[in-house]
Design a protein around this motif. Sequence first.
Motif, PDB file in Angstrom:
ATOM      1  N   GLY A  35       0.796  -1.228   0.000  1.00  0.00           N
ATOM      2  CA  GLY A  35       0.000   0.000   0.000  1.00  0.00           C
ATOM      3  C   GLY A  35       0.823   1.270   0.000  1.00  0.00           C
ATOM      4  O   GLY A  35       0.256   2.364   0.025  1.00  0.00           O
ATOM      5  N   GLN A  36       2.127   1.168  -0.013  1.00  0.00           N
ATOM      6  CA  GLN A  36       2.973   2.361  -0.007  1.00  0.00           C
ATOM      7  C   GLN A  36       3.497   2.597  -1.422  1.00  0.00           C
ATOM      8  O   GLN A  36       3.625   1.658  -2.212  1.00  0.00           O
ATOM      9  CB  GLN A  36       4.146   2.164   0.947  1.00  0.00           C
ATOM     10  CG  GLN A  36       3.714   1.996   2.391  1.00  0.00           C
ATOM     11  CD  GLN A  36       4.886   1.682   3.299  1.00  0.00           C
ATOM     12  OE1 GLN A  36       6.030   1.632   2.862  1.00  0.00           O
ATOM     13  NE2 GLN A  36       4.600   1.466   4.558  1.00  0.00           N
ATOM     14  N   PRO A  37       3.829   3.859  -1.730  1.00  0.00           N
ATOM     15  CA  PRO A  37       4.368   4.132  -3.070  1.00  0.00           C
ATOM     16  C   PRO A  37       5.713   3.434  -3.258  1.00  0.00           C
ATOM     17  O   PRO A  37       6.459   3.225  -2.310  1.00  0.00           O
ATOM     18  CB  PRO A  37       4.518   5.648  -3.106  1.00  0.00           C
ATOM     19  CG  PRO A  37       4.464   6.104  -1.698  1.00  0.00           C
ATOM     20  CD  PRO A  37       3.732   5.055  -0.911  1.00  0.00           C
ATOM     21  N   ILE A  38       6.016   3.086  -4.473  1.00  0.00           N
ATOM     22  CA  ILE A  38       7.291   2.441  -4.785  1.00  0.00           C
ATOM     23  C   ILE A  38       8.384   3.508  -4.713  1.00  0.00           C
ATOM     24  O   ILE A  38       8.277   4.548  -5.365  1.00  0.00           O
ATOM     25  CB  ILE A  38       7.240   1.807  -6.189  1.00  0.00           C
ATOM     26  CG1 ILE A  38       6.159   0.732  -6.231  1.00  0.00           C
ATOM     27  CG2 ILE A  38       8.606   1.241  -6.575  1.00  0.00           C
ATOM     28  CD1 ILE A  38       5.888   0.178  -7.615  1.00  0.00           C
ATOM     29  N   PRO A  39       9.437   3.261  -3.915  1.00  0.00           N
ATOM     30  CA  PRO A  39      10.500   4.270  -3.792  1.00  0.00           C
ATOM     31  C   PRO A  39      11.143   4.574  -5.144  1.00  0.00           C
ATOM     32  O   PRO A  39      11.394   3.674  -5.937  1.00  0.00           O
ATOM     33  CB  PRO A  39      11.524   3.606  -2.853  1.00  0.00           C
ATOM     34  CG  PRO A  39      10.818   2.460  -2.218  1.00  0.00           C
ATOM     35  CD  PRO A  39       9.694   2.070  -3.134  1.00  0.00           C
TER      36      PRO A  39
END
Length: 137
Positions: A35-39
Amino acid sequence: MTERKPSGERFESWVDRQVREAIERGEFDDLPGLGQPIPDIDKPYDEMWWVRRKLRQENVSLLPPALALRREAEQALAEAARADSEAEVRRIVEDVNDQIRAMTRRPIPGPPLTLVPYDVDEIVREWRERRGGGEGR
């Protein structure tokens, strides 16, 4: 995922089915970063991204030893300028001088080391001047 692709099935559909079934079983539910943006997704593609990240994580330098020590010496002088006591300034400069002396005693790969040990008393004098001239032992 030990199942082998059936000979008559297209590879893509077999892979898609494997992924879909793993999702249905919840095998991807506890992955880190879910659920987090891809670094760095917005940065230009770099095929060596994973090597650079690993080197950064491991604090590995790709610089030849002489250049790495030069950078470390610059950082040490900056750290000495921010030191709170004369004793700390002396310790920082003497530590980097020990490294310089050790490197000049042995052959090193890459460019030659052009650093010489710093004059500790001169660095301390400059440190005192920046702090208003007071003794700080």
